[in-house]
Design a protein around this motif. Structure first.
Motif, PDB file in Angstrom:
ATOM      1  N   SER A 229     -28.973   5.931  31.872  1.00 11.17           N
ATOM      2  CA  SER A 229     -30.402   6.275  31.870  1.00 11.17           C
ATOM      3  C   SER A 229     -30.820   7.234  30.758  1.00 11.17           C
ATOM      4  O   SER A 229     -32.012   7.389  30.504  1.00 11.17           O
ATOM      5  CB  SER A 229     -30.801   6.861  33.230  1.00 11.17           C
ATOM      6  N   GLN A 230     -29.853   7.892  30.108  1.00  6.05           N
ATOM      7  CA  GLN A 230     -30.155   8.841  29.028  1.00  6.05           C
ATOM      8  C   GLN A 230     -31.247   9.835  29.441  1.00  6.05           C
ATOM      9  O   GLN A 230     -32.320   9.890  28.842  1.00  6.05           O
ATOM     10  CB  GLN A 230     -30.572   8.078  27.763  1.00  6.05           C
ATOM     11  N   PRO A 231     -30.988  10.668  30.460  1.00  8.54           N
ATOM     12  CA  PRO A 231     -32.009  11.601  30.956  1.00  8.54           C
ATOM     13  C   PRO A 231     -32.315  12.715  29.956  1.00  8.54           C
ATOM     14  O   PRO A 231     -31.539  12.969  29.028  1.00  8.54           O
ATOM     15  CB  PRO A 231     -31.368  12.171  32.222  1.00  8.54           C
ATOM     16  N   ASP A 232     -33.432  13.383  30.179  1.00  9.37           N
ATOM     17  CA  ASP A 232     -33.816  14.515  29.337  1.00  9.37           C
ATOM     18  C   ASP A 232     -33.069  15.782  29.729  1.00  9.37           C
ATOM     19  O   ASP A 232     -32.950  16.705  28.925  1.00  9.37           O
ATOM     20  CB  ASP A 232     -35.323  14.762  29.451  1.00  9.37           C
ATOM     21  N   LEU A 233     -32.560  15.828  30.959  1.00  4.02           N
ATOM     22  CA  LEU A 233     -31.827  16.982  31.474  1.00  4.02           C
ATOM     23  C   LEU A 233     -30.946  16.493  32.613  1.00  4.02           C
ATOM     24  O   LEU A 233     -31.325  15.584  33.348  1.00  4.02           O
ATOM     25  CB  LEU A 233     -32.806  18.042  31.992  1.00  4.02           C
ATOM     26  N   ILE A 234     -29.769  17.101  32.755  1.00  3.71           N
ATOM     27  CA  ILE A 234     -28.843  16.739  33.827  1.00  3.71           C
ATOM     28  C   ILE A 234     -28.613  17.968  34.703  1.00  3.71           C
ATOM     29  O   ILE A 234     -28.276  19.036  34.200  1.00  3.71           O
ATOM     30  CB  ILE A 234     -27.501  16.236  33.261  1.00  3.71           C
ATOM     31  N   LEU A 235     -28.799  17.806  36.004  1.00  3.63           N
ATOM     32  CA  LEU A 235     -28.591  18.867  36.984  1.00  3.63           C
ATOM     33  C   LEU A 235     -27.439  18.446  37.884  1.00  3.63           C
ATOM     34  O   LEU A 235     -27.490  17.393  38.517  1.00  3.63           O
ATOM     35  CB  LEU A 235     -29.864  19.071  37.812  1.00  3.63           C
ATOM     36  N   LEU A 236     -26.384  19.264  37.919  1.00  2.00           N
ATOM     37  CA  LEU A 236     -25.192  18.949  38.701  1.00  2.00           C
ATOM     38  C   LEU A 236     -24.856  20.084  39.651  1.00  2.00           C
ATOM     39  O   LEU A 236     -25.109  21.250  39.344  1.00  2.00           O
ATOM     40  CB  LEU A 236     -23.983  18.745  37.771  1.00  2.00           C
ATOM     41  N   ASP A 237     -24.250  19.736  40.776  1.00  6.22           N
ATOM     42  CA  ASP A 237     -23.662  20.728  41.663  1.00  6.22           C
ATOM     43  C   ASP A 237     -22.210  20.888  41.249  1.00  6.22           C
ATOM     44  O   ASP A 237     -21.581  19.920  40.819  1.00  6.22           O
ATOM     45  CB  ASP A 237     -23.759  20.263  43.118  1.00  6.22           C
TER      46      ASP A 237
END
Length: 100
Positions: free
Chosen positions: A17-25
């Protein structure tokens, strides 16, 4: 927005998806958030990554080494949103929408 059920799924979905930001736990099954972040930063170095977790371990130096941000869930959503705002451009390349 995409959700992943583990670190391996997060990598696959982010690459697709090539996101603008990645948020991970940090605590994710099969591959931790830190391990997934390391892979993603190598493959997608321009994409900001934030580890957002309850873990109170001293992971600041590890996050700095792999060039990802760390926000403790104890600091809350306002701190997370502040950092997201700082990392994202006002116009997102994927859809041209302007943040307000």
């Amino acid at each position: 927005m995409r959700e992943a059920f583990d670190g391996i799924d997060a990598i696959r979905k982010a690459k697709t998806s090539q996101p603008d930001l990645i948020l991970l736990d940090l605590a994710m099954p099969r591959l931790s958030g830190a391990e997934a972040a390391y892979v993603l930063k190598n493959d997608m170095p321009e994409t900001p990554v934030i580890l957002f977790t309850m873990t109170d371990l001293n992971i600041g130096s590890m996050c700095a080494a792999i060039d990802v941000d760390f926000i403790s869930k104890v600091d809350g959503i306002p701190k997370l949103l502040e950092r997201v705002d700082a990392l994202l451009p006002t116009t997102l390349p994927n859809d041209g929408a302007t943040l307000s």
